[in-house]
Enzyme design. Structure first.
Site, PDB file in Angstrom:
ATOM      1  N   CYS A 134      36.640  32.412  41.531  1.00 57.49           N
ATOM      2  CA  CYS A 134      37.560  32.126  42.634  1.00 57.49           C
ATOM      3  C   CYS A 134      37.395  33.143  43.755  1.00 57.49           C
ATOM      4  O   CYS A 134      37.911  34.264  43.674  1.00 57.49           O
ATOM      5  CB  CYS A 134      39.002  32.126  42.119  1.00 57.49           C
ATOM      6  SG  CYS A 134      40.206  31.805  43.417  1.00 57.49           S
ATOM      7  N   CYS A 137      40.619  34.215  45.470  1.00 54.67           N
ATOM      8  CA  CYS A 137      41.412  35.192  44.700  1.00 54.67           C
ATOM      9  C   CYS A 137      40.783  36.576  44.766  1.00 54.67           C
ATOM     10  O   CYS A 137      41.482  37.575  44.926  1.00 54.67           O
ATOM     11  CB  CYS A 137      41.481  34.815  43.217  1.00 54.67           C
ATOM     12  SG  CYS A 137      41.688  33.078  42.870  1.00 54.67           S
ATOM     13  N   ASP A 138      39.486  36.666  44.595  1.00 56.51           N
ATOM     14  CA  ASP A 138      38.858  37.957  44.323  1.00 56.51           C
ATOM     15  C   ASP A 138      37.928  38.471  45.426  1.00 56.51           C
ATOM     16  O   ASP A 138      37.472  39.614  45.363  1.00 56.51           O
ATOM     17  CB  ASP A 138      38.056  37.874  43.009  1.00 56.51           C
ATOM     18  CG  ASP A 138      38.968  37.555  41.830  1.00 56.51           C
ATOM     19  OD1 ASP A 138      40.130  37.983  41.867  1.00 56.51           O
ATOM     20  OD2 ASP A 138      38.533  36.869  40.894  1.00 56.51           O
TER      21      ASP A 138
END
Ligand code: NDP
Length: 307
Positions: A134, A137-138
């Site tokens: 992701c 997200c990261d």
């Protein structure tokens, strides 16, 4: 056979949010946590884009907080997986992996989706230490670093473009000699100077040390090998919705995602609602899943009131 008013399957942000709303509406929800209690977020590290956490929060902590909030309103949260479901008549009939038989007046399915991985041992070793599925997200953790994205679909292009705005350089590792993504997405990729598309390459190994990922060993379709130096390795080779148990009983789209009616949580079976990634091939964000858990619980409450 145990009779349950509102059964929620899955314990990601969608399932727990549905539980919070259902419990506060006196629906006495029972949550079966599923194979990965806490869902996909338990496999990520820091979450910085979930509103309400100005300093960020770890994925497992966020899920623990949501779980506690659901418990506060007396949600009955149970370990276990639903392995069989008969949705042909109400109450619905379900079986758990320990053989317990349940009947439910209403059902909220929030079983999520699972990111596909390549299946390399090194990929598992560095999961959460440079390997991620992701970028939204990261990606932020790789500011001004070099990273790679695997895949040639719309997700891969979208993630590569997003990462290119944060990272120094983004390699796209594409196994064919073309991108499967839409023309518009391809153009974005080709017009972004710090994305380099490596056509005809498969990943043989992810390289790293005790600090995390340091590179990847790639093999070309002609057999030659090359190494790239990267700190982040992002998978974007598709997701797999966890709907096998319901196949043939609910309307699913061609990729297996549950089809819901407009913005509601209603599925093709009256009394069955869906929330989170199991019905969302596009956004796949925790906050979106939480929102759809709320929607499904409100729809469920209305359904139970009128039946
Ligand atoms: P896709 O299935 O479209 O693409 C997967 C990509 O990963 C393909 O390039 C595929 O290669 C590659 N791949 C699969 N397995 C492997 C493997 N083992 N090793 C290396 N590469 C692999 O998935 P997406 O997640 O990109 O998209 C899913 C759906 O969501 C699509 O319908 C897409 O259009 C849609 N979507 C739309 C967006 C938008 O409109 N903004 C954004 C994101 C997704 P190959 O081509 O060789 O099979």
């Amino acid at each position: 056979m145990e009779h349950i008013k509102c059964l929620i399957i899955g314990s990601g942000p969608a399932g727990y949010t549905a539980a919070i709303y259902a419990a506060r509406a006196n629906l006495s929800p029972v949550v079966y946590e599923g194979i990965t209690p806490g869902g996909q977020l338990t496999t990520t590290t820091e979450v910085e884009n979930f509103p309400g956490y100005p300093e960020g929060v770890s994925g497992p902590q966020l899920m623990e907080d949501l779980r506690k909030q659901a418990l506060r309103f007396n949600t009955d949260i149970r370990r276990g997986v639903i392995v069989k479901a008969d949705l042909s008549s109400r109450p619905f009939h379900l079986t758990t992996d320990s053989g317990d038989e349940l009947e439910a007046e209403a059902l909220i399915i929030s079983t999520g989706a699972t990111a596909k991985y390549l299946g390399l041992e090194s990929e598992q070793k560095f999961r959460g230490m440079g390997v991620s599925a992701c970028a939204t997200c990261d990606g932020f953790f790789y500011r001004r670093k070099d990273v790679a994205v695997v895949g040639g679909g719309d997700t891969a292009c979208e993630e590569a473009t997003y990462l290119a705005s944060i990272c120094r350089k983004v390699y796209m590792i594409v196994r064919k000699d073309y991108l499967r993504a839409s023309k518009a997405m391809q153009e974005k990729v080709f017009n972004t100077p710090n994305i380099e598309v490596l056509f005809g390459y498969n990943t043989k190994e992810i390289l790293g040390d005790e600090e995390g990922v340091t590179g990847a060993l790639l093999q070309s379709v002609d057999g030659s090998e090359r190494t790239i130096d990267i700190m982040g390795f992002f998978l974007a080779i598709g997701h797999h919705p966890n709907t096998e148990v319901f196949a043939g009983q609910l309307e699913l789209n061609p990729e297996g995602y549950i089809v819901t009616e407009g913005a509601s949580g209603r599925t093709s079976v009256e009394g069955v609602f869906a929330a989170g990634d199991v019905r969302d091939p596009h956004y796949r964000q925790a906050i979106v899943a939480a929102g759809s858990g709320c929607v499904a619980a409100l729809d469920c409450e209305r359904f139970l009131l009128s039946h």
